[in-house]
Design an enzyme around this catalytic site. Structure first.
Site, short mmCIF file in Angstrom:
data_model
loop_
_atom_site.label_atom_id
_atom_site.label_comp_id
_atom_site.label_asym_id
_atom_site.label_seq_id
_atom_site.Cartn_x
_atom_site.Cartn_y
_atom_site.Cartn_z
N CYS A 212 0.83 -1.21 0.00
CA CYS A 212 0.00 0.00 0.00
C CYS A 212 0.86 1.25 0.00
CB CYS A 212 -0.92 -0.02 1.21
SG CYS A 212 -1.95 1.46 1.36
N CYS A 234 -6.61 -2.05 0.49
CA CYS A 234 -5.77 -2.23 1.68
C CYS A 234 -6.67 -2.44 2.89
CB CYS A 234 -4.88 -1.01 1.89
SG CYS A 234 -3.86 -1.10 3.39
N CYS A 237 -5.62 0.48 5.96
CA CYS A 237 -5.96 1.92 5.94
C CYS A 237 -7.18 2.25 5.08
CB CYS A 237 -4.76 2.74 5.47
SG CYS A 237 -4.39 2.57 3.70
N ASP A 362 21.57 -3.52 -16.85
CA ASP A 362 21.39 -4.63 -15.91
C ASP A 362 20.37 -5.61 -16.48
OD1 ASP A 362 20.93 -6.32 -13.81
OD2 ASP A 362 20.31 -4.77 -12.39
#
Length: 453
Positions: A212, A234, A237, A362
């Site tokens: 979240c 979530c 919250c 990368d």
């Protein structure tokens, strides 16, 4: 009516137009250099060359080029005057080149649209000079970690640009948890899925943005579409997916060629396969509706949508059906593999991995791709090429693909010969960005592609 511009802008435009013509004649391209010349001569040139357009900016990690193409084609089909940077030159210099090439010293009386693909870090450079009519963000995935870092860094770069233009309309992917509740003054419109292609509710370990953004608690999902996208919430919250304005309500059919879906209550055929192209089509639909385009034009255009520049692009090489698919990060690669999984035929696979600057230096991200899924498909020949071909060969071996089917192709000449000698006629080419570009240039040199850009 002739437009009045200052002498610096005048010479910037004239000289850059000459450079564009020379670049096309001598190099069959050069979509960034003319923009560099223009900005060198007049750093404020964008203010002059953009002012007669309603500008639609499309940014985000995946889907920019395809969505840009879809929106452009819809507007074109609706008989609108529209330009676009369709070669994928999405840095500021490439965007400037696009506007310069299409600039006229005579004012046009009709409404002009510019559908502009923009690199995430370049949004803020563009909005220094221009207020777009619409800014859309497709999604945010890990990509080019050496350049962007994590997805939160990418979000900050985009928001830095958006905050300069509070009058721009925002059209955002509501299933992207990073794009909810941005606390911006802009009019904000959300699109997303009301169904799941997988019925998954548990996010994979290597997915992005799993926590979240308000309280860092792990998200729960009513359903996932792919990676971390979906109907999130979530428990701690209360942060959750925003209300959606435009929705994909049902997936009726998926094939290797396209998908039949229901968008906002009406059936559409998307002439591009895979869940990620459903998102691209839904985004294009949302933009077109906000622009006041009739859904009949959207329907016809999506049905006829052609592949663009290495994105599901089909090429014939002496009877072999080659399909080039751009792959550049774990989320997009997994979707490409899922698209291949829709093909029940025996096919051949070419995998091209580069590590140039535009790809990201990368390449450790290949270990987050679910190559293991390929081991269940009916793949005959597995051709491996590119600068980092041995890294890819090791990854595919670890994924369980039969090593006896591997063919190492150090040069594209070898790769083409192997493609010609494939027993089955279908060949999928999964290539990172610069590998796709160089492979297409080689095909153009050999005469298999007539138009390079």
């Amino acid at each position: 009516m002739v437009l009045k511009i200052n002498i610096k802008s005048f010479f910037s435009i004239i000289i850059s137009k000459i450079v564009i013509k020379l670049s096309k004649f001598l190099f069959k391209g050069g979509s960034n250099f003319p923009g560099k010349v223009a900005l060198k001569l007049d750093k404020n040139i964008l203010k002059t060359i953009c002012k007669d357009y309603k500008i639609i900016v499309i940014t985000g990690t995946n889907g920019k080029t395809t969505t840009t193409s879809m929106v452009y084609n819809i507007l074109k089909h609706a008989k609108k005057h529209v330009i676009t940077n369709n070669t994928g030159a999405n840095m500021l210099t490439g965007i400037v080149s696009c506007f310069i090439e299409n600039y006229s010293f005579k004012k046009c009386s009709e409404t002009n649209y510019a559908v502009i693909e923009c690199d995430e870090a370049n949004v803020t450079l563009f909005t220094d000079y221009v207020t777009p009519e619409i800014i859309t963000v497709t999604n945010l995935f890990r990509d080019q970690l050496d350049r962007y870092g994590e997805v939160y860094t990418t979000l900050k770069k985009i928001l830095k640009g958006i905050k300069k233009v509070p009058l721009s309309n925002l059209i955002l992917n509501g299933d992207e948890s990073l794009l909810g509740d941005l606390n911006l003054p802009n009019r904000t419109i959300y699109y997303g899925f009301n169904c799941s292609p997988t019925n998954k509710k548990r996010v994979d370990a290597n997915a992005d943005a799993k926590f979240c953004k308000k309280c860092k608690n792990p998200y729960k999902y009513n359903f996932l579409t792919y990676n971390h996208l979906g109907d999130y919430y979530c428990e701690k919250c209360g942060y959750k997916r925003p209300e959606l304005d435009y929705t994909l309500d049902e997936i009726k059919e998926q094939t290797p060629d396209g998908s039949l879906v229901v968008i906002s209550g009406k059936e559409y055929y998307v002439n591009q396969p895979g869940t990620y192209n459903m998102y691209n089509a839904l985004c294009a639909y949302s933009i077109a509706v906000v622009c006041g385009i009739s859904t009949s034009y959207i329907y016809d255009s999506l049905k006829k949508q052609k592949s663009s520049f290495g994105r599901q692009e089909a090429i014939n090489i002496e009877g072999k059906e080659i399909k080039i698919i751009l792959v550049k990060n774990p989320a997009g690669y997994d979707q490409a593999i899922n698209t291949l999984s829709l093909d029940s035929r025996t096919f051949n696979l070419a995998v091209l991995l580069n590590d140039n600057y535009a790809d990201g230096r990368d390449v450790s991200w290949i270990w987050d791709v679910n190559f293991e899924k390929l081991s269940s498909l009916d793949i005959d020949k597995i051709m491996i090429s590119g600068i980092r071909l041995y890294d890819m060969a090791i990854r595919l071996k670890v994924a369980g693909l039969p090593q006896d089917n591997f063919i190492i192709c150090k040069h594209y000449e070898n790769l083409i010969d192997e493609i010609k000698n494939c027993k089955s006629n279908t060949v999928y080419v999964l290539a990172t960005y610069t590998a796709m570009i160089t492979f297409r240039k080689f095909l153009n040199f050999k005469g298999y592609i007539k138009k390079l850009w």
